[in-house]
Motif scaffolding. Structure first.
Motif, mmCIF file in Angstrom:
data_model
loop_
_atom_site.group_PDB
_atom_site.id
_atom_site.type_symbol
_atom_site.label_atom_id
_atom_site.label_comp_id
_atom_site.label_asym_id
_atom_site.label_seq_id
_atom_site.Cartn_x
_atom_site.Cartn_y
_atom_site.Cartn_z
ATOM 1 N N UNK A 1 -9.955 67.778 37.775
ATOM 2 C CA UNK A 1 -9.509 68.584 38.913
ATOM 3 C C UNK A 1 -9.081 69.958 38.400
ATOM 4 N N UNK A 2 -9.818 70.995 38.733
ATOM 5 C CA UNK A 2 -9.505 72.327 38.226
ATOM 6 C C UNK A 2 -8.941 73.238 39.299
ATOM 7 N N UNK A 3 -8.990 72.833 40.563
ATOM 8 C CA UNK A 3 -8.442 73.666 41.620
ATOM 9 C C UNK A 3 -6.936 73.828 41.435
ATOM 10 N N UNK A 4 -6.441 75.010 41.790
ATOM 11 C CA UNK A 4 -4.998 75.232 41.774
ATOM 12 C C UNK A 4 -4.465 74.962 43.166
ATOM 13 N N UNK A 5 -3.440 74.136 43.256
ATOM 14 C CA UNK A 5 -2.871 73.711 44.533
ATOM 15 C C UNK A 5 -1.520 74.381 44.729
ATOM 16 N N UNK A 6 -1.346 75.065 45.841
ATOM 17 C CA UNK A 6 -0.072 75.684 46.177
ATOM 18 C C UNK A 6 0.637 74.804 47.202
ATOM 19 N N UNK A 7 1.859 74.395 46.873
ATOM 20 C CA UNK A 7 2.641 73.526 47.750
ATOM 21 C C UNK A 7 3.832 74.304 48.279
ATOM 22 N N UNK A 8 3.866 74.553 49.585
ATOM 23 C CA UNK A 8 5.049 75.139 50.210
ATOM 24 C C UNK A 8 5.997 74.009 50.617
ATOM 25 N N UNK A 9 7.294 74.348 50.791
ATOM 26 C CA UNK A 9 8.273 73.309 51.100
ATOM 27 C C UNK A 9 8.361 72.278 49.989
ATOM 28 N N UNK A 10 8.189 72.725 48.753
ATOM 29 C CA UNK A 10 7.967 71.813 47.635
ATOM 30 C C UNK A 10 9.172 70.959 47.270
ATOM 31 N N UNK A 11 10.378 71.389 47.642
ATOM 32 C CA UNK A 11 11.558 70.583 47.320
ATOM 33 C C UNK A 11 12.070 69.815 48.532
ATOM 34 N N UNK A 12 11.268 69.754 49.598
ATOM 35 C CA UNK A 12 11.687 69.111 50.835
ATOM 36 C C UNK A 12 11.331 67.634 50.908
ATOM 37 N N UNK A 13 11.479 67.080 52.097
ATOM 38 C CA UNK A 13 11.320 65.642 52.318
ATOM 39 C C UNK A 13 9.927 65.149 51.957
ATOM 40 N N UNK A 14 8.904 65.906 52.297
ATOM 41 C CA UNK A 14 7.527 65.551 51.948
ATOM 42 C C UNK A 14 7.093 66.274 50.683
ATOM 43 N N UNK A 15 7.509 67.534 50.522
ATOM 44 C CA UNK A 15 7.062 68.325 49.394
ATOM 45 C C UNK A 15 7.435 67.729 48.050
ATOM 46 N N UNK A 16 8.648 67.211 47.910
ATOM 47 C CA UNK A 16 9.092 66.660 46.630
ATOM 48 C C UNK A 16 8.206 65.495 46.184
ATOM 49 N N UNK A 17 8.040 64.445 47.006
ATOM 50 C CA UNK A 17 7.152 63.368 46.552
ATOM 51 C C UNK A 17 5.694 63.802 46.438
ATOM 52 N N UNK A 18 5.278 64.824 47.191
ATOM 53 C CA UNK A 18 3.912 65.328 47.063
ATOM 54 C C UNK A 18 3.697 65.964 45.690
ATOM 55 N N UNK A 19 4.620 66.815 45.262
ATOM 56 C CA UNK A 19 4.491 67.440 43.946
ATOM 57 C C UNK A 19 4.416 66.370 42.856
ATOM 58 N N UNK A 20 5.225 65.340 42.983
ATOM 59 C CA UNK A 20 5.224 64.278 41.968
ATOM 60 C C UNK A 20 3.918 63.479 42.004
ATOM 61 N N UNK A 21 3.388 63.250 43.210
ATOM 62 C CA UNK A 21 2.119 62.533 43.316
ATOM 63 C C UNK A 21 0.978 63.351 42.732
ATOM 64 N N UNK A 22 1.005 64.654 42.967
ATOM 65 C CA UNK A 22 -0.029 65.512 42.403
ATOM 66 C C UNK A 22 0.069 65.580 40.885
ATOM 67 N N UNK A 23 1.293 65.584 40.370
ATOM 68 C CA UNK A 23 1.475 65.577 38.918
ATOM 69 C C UNK A 23 0.890 64.308 38.308
#
Length: 284
Positions: free
Chosen positions: A1-23
């Motif tokens: 996966x080489x695309x760069x993903x920008x996550x807004x609201x990254x420390x919020x209710x959905x954003x936090x687990x999303x960043x961790x799932x993407x990691x």
């Protein structure tokens, strides 16, 4: 996966687990946040934090530079025009796919901010995916935790209306799939839990899991609004919550779908699983 993903609201209710799932998927993630230092403390050295404020267009360029895919949400109290203009900026700089966190039933409510944003996104040159989520179970641990901990009650003016409670972790897992896998462009997913429950039933689940009596208070809307004001919530947010529970009282929030399972290949989490996983947060 080489695309760069920008996550807004990254420390919020959905954003936090999303960043961790993407990691976990070894994705290249840029975390858009008002506090890069907080994001660095939360996520470590993997994701790239960048200063971002939707209300300050001067922060948009650095956030969007080189981004291929975007997770976008509508922050409560923000101007719809700001979200639209940010989306236009993303389109101009070459973002290919935007995943927007919306609300269940948005397509039926043309005046809803989320629907107005959906329609705008559909008119851009970007592929889009709308995640129309029902009421988050995490609202109980974030907004309503104090009454549960201090008063042993769930304090919401929802009458006997039912909700298809969705776990925000499931929404994040769906978003991670949509952002990193093909086949989701120009689609909408209705994300709900597996069953519709009223708050009496939810209180029973809390009672059983926490092993202490938890009641459903069902205050009037005026009493609810007054309590929330006293707790320091903004007038706009209190008005939003009161309106949301009015919709629940009318019986319009209980629809369930199979979209979470269709995307993830497993059933969505139940309210009982949520309470068990968050049990320590509800103990006095």
């Amino acid at each position: 996966m080489t695309d760069r993903l920008l996550v807004t609201g990254a420390t919020g209710t959905v954003g936090d687990p999303l960043v961790r799932a993407l990691a976990d998927r070894d994705a290249s993630v840029r975390v858009a946040t008002r506090s890069p230092e907080h994001a660095r403390d939360a996520f470590g050295d993997g994701p790239e934090p960048v200063a971002f404020d939707l209300g300050r267009p001067e922060t948009w360029g650095a956030a969007l530079a080189g981004a291929d895919r975007l997770f976008l949400l509508y922050p409560p109290g923000s101007a719809v025009s700001d979200v639209r203009e940010f989306a236009d900026a993303a389109d101009r700089v070459g973002v290919e796919h935007v995943v927007f966190l919306s609300i269940l039933g948005a397509e039926k409510l043309p005046v809803l901010p989320h629907r107005r944003i959906e329609r705008h996104l559909a008119g851009t040159g970007m592929d889009h995916t709308f995640l129309r989520a029902s009421w988050f179970a995490q609202n109980l641990s974030e907004i309503h935790r104090r009454e549960i901990v201090e008063r042993d009650e769930i304090f919401v003016p929802a009458g006997d209306g039912v909700l298809s409670f969705t776990d925000a972790r499931d929404v994040a897992a769906v978003a991670a799939r949509v952002l990193t896998e093909p086949g989701h462009a120009n689609r909408a997913y209705d994300l709900t839990g597996p069953a519709a429950l009223d708050f009496e039933e939810v209180a029973d689940v809390f009672t059983e899991v926490l092993d202490r009596p938890i009641a459903y208070a069902d205050p009037s809307r005026l009493t609810f609004a007054r309590r929330m004001y006293e707790r320091g919530f903004s007038p706009g947010f209190v008005a939003f919550m009161t309106a949301e529970y009015s919709v629940v009282r009318l019986g319009r929030s209980g629809r369930t779908t199979g979209d979470v399972e269709a995307v993830l290949g497993r059933p969505p989490r139940t309210v009982r699983e949520f309470v068990a996983d968050y049990a320590d947060e509800f103990r006095p």
